[in-house]
Write a protein that holds these residues in place. Sequence first.
Motif, PDB file in Angstrom:
ATOM      1  N   MET A   1       0.849  -1.178   0.000  1.00  0.00           N
ATOM      2  CA  MET A   1       0.000   0.000   0.000  1.00  0.00           C
ATOM      3  C   MET A   1       0.895   1.242   0.000  1.00  0.00           C
ATOM      4  SD  MET A   1      -2.876   1.136   2.840  1.00  0.00           S
ATOM      5  CE  MET A   1      -2.480  -0.260   3.826  1.00  0.00           C
ATOM      6  N   PRO A   2       0.720   2.125  -0.990  1.00  0.00           N
ATOM      7  CA  PRO A   2       1.558   3.326  -1.067  1.00  0.00           C
ATOM      8  C   PRO A   2       1.336   4.260   0.123  1.00  0.00           C
ATOM      9  CG  PRO A   2       0.383   2.966  -3.136  1.00  0.00           C
ATOM     10  CD  PRO A   2      -0.193   2.023  -2.129  1.00  0.00           C
ATOM     11  N   THR A   3       2.404   4.916   0.535  1.00  0.00           N
ATOM     12  CA  THR A   3       2.342   5.870   1.640  1.00  0.00           C
ATOM     13  C   THR A   3       1.849   7.220   1.126  1.00  0.00           C
ATOM     14  OG1 THR A   3       4.577   6.677   1.241  1.00  0.00           O
ATOM     15  CG2 THR A   3       4.345   4.759   2.723  1.00  0.00           C
ATOM     16  N   LEU A   4       1.569   8.123   2.056  1.00  0.00           N
ATOM     17  CA  LEU A   4       1.174   9.477   1.664  1.00  0.00           C
ATOM     18  C   LEU A   4       2.273  10.108   0.812  1.00  0.00           C
ATOM     19  CD1 LEU A   4      -0.620  11.981   1.707  1.00  0.00           C
ATOM     20  CD2 LEU A   4       0.397  12.574   3.923  1.00  0.00           C
ATOM     21  N   GLY A   5       3.519   9.978   1.240  1.00  0.00           N
ATOM     22  CA  GLY A   5       4.626  10.563   0.483  1.00  0.00           C
ATOM     23  C   GLY A   5       4.724  10.011  -0.932  1.00  0.00           C
ATOM     24  N   GLU A   6       4.524   8.707  -1.070  1.00  0.00           N
ATOM     25  CA  GLU A   6       4.576   8.091  -2.399  1.00  0.00           C
ATOM     26  C   GLU A   6       3.430   8.605  -3.278  1.00  0.00           C
ATOM     27  OE1 GLU A   6       6.722   3.883  -1.122  1.00  0.00           O
ATOM     28  OE2 GLU A   6       4.537   4.044  -1.035  1.00  0.00           O
ATOM     29  N   HIS A   7       2.240   8.739  -2.686  1.00  0.00           N
ATOM     30  CA  HIS A   7       1.107   9.306  -3.438  1.00  0.00           C
ATOM     31  C   HIS A   7       1.401  10.745  -3.855  1.00  0.00           C
ATOM     32  CE1 HIS A   7      -2.146   6.366  -3.495  1.00  0.00           C
ATOM     33  NE2 HIS A   7      -1.868   6.045  -2.238  1.00  0.00           N
ATOM     34  N   MET A   8       1.963  11.521  -2.922  1.00  0.00           N
ATOM     35  CA  MET A   8       2.260  12.920  -3.225  1.00  0.00           C
ATOM     36  C   MET A   8       3.266  13.029  -4.368  1.00  0.00           C
ATOM     37  SD  MET A   8       2.413  14.627   0.597  1.00  0.00           S
ATOM     38  CE  MET A   8       2.976  16.213  -0.006  1.00  0.00           C
ATOM     39  N   MET A   9       4.316  12.219  -4.319  1.00  0.00           N
ATOM     40  CA  MET A   9       5.338  12.263  -5.361  1.00  0.00           C
ATOM     41  C   MET A   9       4.751  11.838  -6.711  1.00  0.00           C
ATOM     42  SD  MET A   9       8.993  10.241  -5.728  1.00  0.00           S
ATOM     43  CE  MET A   9       9.441  10.635  -4.057  1.00  0.00           C
ATOM     44  N   ALA A  10       3.980  10.766  -6.710  1.00  0.00           N
ATOM     45  CA  ALA A  10       3.396  10.277  -7.962  1.00  0.00           C
ATOM     46  C   ALA A  10       2.459  11.316  -8.576  1.00  0.00           C
ATOM     47  CB  ALA A  10       2.650   8.969  -7.712  1.00  0.00           C
ATOM     48  N   ARG A  11       1.639  11.948  -7.743  1.00  0.00           N
ATOM     49  CA  ARG A  11       0.700  12.942  -8.264  1.00  0.00           C
ATOM     50  C   ARG A  11       1.442  14.177  -8.764  1.00  0.00           C
ATOM     51  NH1 ARG A  11      -3.877  13.909 -10.981  1.00  0.00           N
ATOM     52  NH2 ARG A  11      -5.028  15.673 -10.138  1.00  0.00           N
ATOM     53  N   ARG A  12       2.453  14.617  -8.012  1.00  0.00           N
ATOM     54  CA  ARG A  12       3.239  15.777  -8.434  1.00  0.00           C
ATOM     55  C   ARG A  12       3.871  15.510  -9.791  1.00  0.00           C
ATOM     56  NH1 ARG A  12       8.348  16.321  -8.468  1.00  0.00           N
ATOM     57  NH2 ARG A  12       8.803  14.730  -6.922  1.00  0.00           N
ATOM     58  N   GLU A  13       4.432  14.331  -9.961  1.00  0.00           N
ATOM     59  CA  GLU A  13       5.050  13.972 -11.231  1.00  0.00           C
ATOM     60  C   GLU A  13       4.008  13.862 -12.338  1.00  0.00           C
ATOM     61  OE1 GLU A  13       7.299  10.478 -10.164  1.00  0.00           O
ATOM     62  OE2 GLU A  13       8.961  11.688  -9.391  1.00  0.00           O
ATOM     63  N   GLN A  14       2.823  13.328 -12.011  1.00  0.00           N
ATOM     64  CA  GLN A  14       1.739  13.240 -12.986  1.00  0.00           C
ATOM     65  C   GLN A  14       1.334  14.629 -13.478  1.00  0.00           C
ATOM     66  OE1 GLN A  14      -2.046  11.954 -11.351  1.00  0.00           O
ATOM     67  NE2 GLN A  14      -2.509  10.818 -13.225  1.00  0.00           N
ATOM     68  N   LEU A  15       1.391  15.614 -12.584  1.00  0.00           N
ATOM     69  CA  LEU A  15       1.048  16.991 -12.930  1.00  0.00           C
ATOM     70  C   LEU A  15       2.236  17.752 -13.531  1.00  0.00           C
ATOM     71  CD1 LEU A  15      -1.042  17.886  -9.753  1.00  0.00           C
ATOM     72  CD2 LEU A  15      -1.921  17.411 -12.062  1.00  0.00           C
ATOM     73  N   ALA A  16       3.364  17.064 -13.704  1.00  0.00           N
ATOM     74  CA  ALA A  16       4.586  17.653 -14.267  1.00  0.00           C
ATOM     75  C   ALA A  16       5.055  18.851 -13.458  1.00  0.00           C
ATOM     76  CB  ALA A  16       4.387  18.021 -15.731  1.00  0.00           C
ATOM     77  N   MET A  17       5.022  18.698 -12.137  1.00  0.00           N
ATOM     78  CA  MET A  17       5.485  19.762 -11.242  1.00  0.00           C
ATOM     79  C   MET A  17       6.813  19.341 -10.606  1.00  0.00           C
ATOM     80  SD  MET A  17       1.954  20.580  -9.171  1.00  0.00           S
ATOM     81  CE  MET A  17       2.517  22.059  -8.356  1.00  0.00           C
ATOM     82  N   SER A  18       7.727  20.261 -10.504  1.00  0.00           N
ATOM     83  CA  SER A  18       8.957  20.002  -9.764  1.00  0.00           C
ATOM     84  C   SER A  18       8.635  20.091  -8.272  1.00  0.00           C
ATOM     85  CB  SER A  18      10.022  21.036 -10.122  1.00  0.00           C
ATOM     86  OG  SER A  18       9.613  22.319  -9.668  1.00  0.00           O
ATOM     87  N   GLN A  19       9.536  19.600  -7.449  1.00  0.00           N
ATOM     88  CA  GLN A  19       9.347  19.736  -6.002  1.00  0.00           C
ATOM     89  C   GLN A  19       9.322  21.210  -5.620  1.00  0.00           C
ATOM     90  OE1 GLN A  19      12.633  17.209  -4.828  1.00  0.00           O
ATOM     91  NE2 GLN A  19      11.199  15.648  -4.086  1.00  0.00           N
TER      92      GLN A  19
END
Length: 129
Positions: A1-19
């Motif tokens: 089960m993905p963690t909150l951090g993993e979800h956040m990173m995946a969504r950020r990358e999906q939106l093509a946003m840098s950190q």
Amino acid sequence: MPTLGEHMMARREQLAMSQNKAAKAFGGSRTTWINWEKDEVQPERFNYVRIETTLRWQPGSVKAILEGGEPTPIRDHSPPDDLSVMLEELGIDPGKWRRVPQSTKDAITTAYRIDRERRMKESQRPRNA
């Protein structure tokens, strides 16, 4: 089960946003954002709305993830940080917006995005002739 951090990173990358861009849209530091993505620190509850707004998730998505569920994306196609469009649609002076408390900005932004999502769904429904 993905963690909150993993979800956040995946969504950020999906939106093509840098950190950096995500942290800026969130209104916090890049270091804080990175620490959340690495699951080194969990965000405080008062940050959930801003995280959801930044990542274009429906309200309650962060809590859902923390409870073992999945986030619900907002399915619009506008940039998450297109503040000027929102202010114009709502008739808010950008100069005055800068003086609005952050918690009020978060509430207005979230309500705006939810309403925009509702309007988009309504516009896609077939109309009776």
